[in-house]
Design an enzyme around this catalytic site. Structure first.
Site, PDB file in Angstrom:
ATOM      1  N   HIS A 168      23.579  36.678  39.264  1.00 54.81           N
ATOM      2  CA  HIS A 168      22.817  36.113  38.148  1.00 54.81           C
ATOM      3  C   HIS A 168      23.596  34.970  37.499  1.00 54.81           C
ATOM      4  O   HIS A 168      24.829  34.971  37.451  1.00 54.81           O
ATOM      5  CB  HIS A 168      22.522  37.185  37.102  1.00 54.81           C
ATOM      6  CG  HIS A 168      21.680  38.309  37.610  1.00 54.81           C
ATOM      7  ND1 HIS A 168      20.382  38.140  38.006  1.00 54.81           N
ATOM      8  CD2 HIS A 168      21.957  39.615  37.800  1.00 54.81           C
ATOM      9  CE1 HIS A 168      19.885  39.296  38.402  1.00 54.81           C
ATOM     10  NE2 HIS A 168      20.825  40.211  38.287  1.00 54.81           N
ATOM     11  N   ARG A 189      42.304  43.670  41.772  1.00 54.66           N
ATOM     12  CA  ARG A 189      43.561  42.941  41.968  1.00 54.66           C
ATOM     13  C   ARG A 189      44.363  43.665  43.051  1.00 54.66           C
ATOM     14  O   ARG A 189      44.132  44.850  43.329  1.00 54.66           O
ATOM     15  CB  ARG A 189      44.368  42.874  40.669  1.00 54.66           C
ATOM     16  CG  ARG A 189      44.777  44.222  40.125  1.00 54.66           C
ATOM     17  CD  ARG A 189      45.546  44.101  38.817  1.00 54.66           C
ATOM     18  NE  ARG A 189      45.990  45.396  38.319  1.00 54.66           N
ATOM     19  CZ  ARG A 189      47.124  45.979  38.695  1.00 54.66           C
ATOM     20  NH1 ARG A 189      47.928  45.384  39.560  1.00 54.66           N
ATOM     21  NH2 ARG A 189      47.463  47.160  38.211  1.00 54.66           N
TER      22      ARG A 189
END
Length: 253
Positions: A143, A210
């Protein structure tokens, strides 16, 4: 009470008959459901209503299938396992055109766990033997919210190709966003949200994900693994021998 013992003899006649009928009906329903699942599974030999650009030998889509459209631009490699309720779509709605080239490609031996979604309008490529747990979401579309005066759902989405390297593992509920490029043998922890580049032989976790561990050619895994690598069972063991080994292994208790 011993397993599978007859419980009907201790019941009044009418109750025993009702219980017997329900038991028979349950068995018939389960056998019928098993027959439906087997018959309605999709393969190269039995594609059902779907017309994939390619579906390789040994590949199977379990029934019930999820939402599937744009099959013309979907290529499934050999011996892929697609779980129940897996969505595979090219485009945001059926009927869109994407030219002559495939858009969504699964390499040989890819596994998509139950309830996973792969949504592509830009190229999305899975390498060979990528394993995905249940409810994984991989998409080339996201989006946008550039215009504060328009509902987000009405704004044209941002798109970017996605690539998942050979031998990678995506844990349950992982999300891979547009533009992500995962290297070979990457581990994505359950529930992680991945974007950007992930190098080969890395472990990523979190939202946003990460790197929490990585393989170094000289030092091995950094930081080091907390437990020793599991030892594969020797080939040719019988089920009884496997159970005997488990009883002898204190870690299996």
């Amino acid at each position: 009470m011993p397993k599978n013992s007859n419980v009907f003899s201790s019941l009044p006649p009418l109750a025993a008959l009702t219980a017997w009928r329900r038991r028979v009906a349950s068995g018939l329903i389960h056998r019928g459901a098993r027959w439906i699942r087997e018959t309605a599974a999709v393969s190269a030999e039995r594609p059902g209503p779907f017309r994939f650009g390619r579906i390789g030998p040994g590949t199977r889509l379990a029934y019930p299938q999820g939402t599937i459209f744009g099959e013309r631009w979907i290529e499934l490699g050999d011996y892929c396992i697609i779980g129940e309720q897996v969505t595979l779509t090219v485009g945001m709605v059926p009927g869109m055109e994407f030219g002559p080239d495939p858009v969504l490609r699964l390499g040989d031996g890819v596994v998509l766990g139950r309830g996973s979604h792969v949504v592509a309008s830009q190229p999305v490529v899975f390498g060979r033997e990528v394993y995905c747990g249940p409810y994984v979401y991989v998409t080339s579309d996201n989006h946008s919210y550039d215009d504060p005066g328009q509902p987000i759902g009405k704004q044209w989405p941002r798109t970017a190709p996605v690539e998942i390297g050979t031998g990678s593992w995506l844990g349950a509920g992982a999300v891979v966003l547009p533009g992500a490029r995962l290297g070979r043998n990457v581990v994505v922890a359950a529930g992680s949200v991945v974007r950007g580049e992930v190098p080969d032989h890395s472990v990523v976790a979190g939202a946003p994900a990460r790197i929490v561990r990585r393989w170094d050619a000289e030092q091995g895994w950094q930081p080091p693994l907390r437990t020793p690598a599991p030892v594969p069972l020797p080939p040719g063991l019988t089920p009884e021998q496997v159970l005997a080994l488990a009883r002898l292994d204190p870690e299996a208790q």
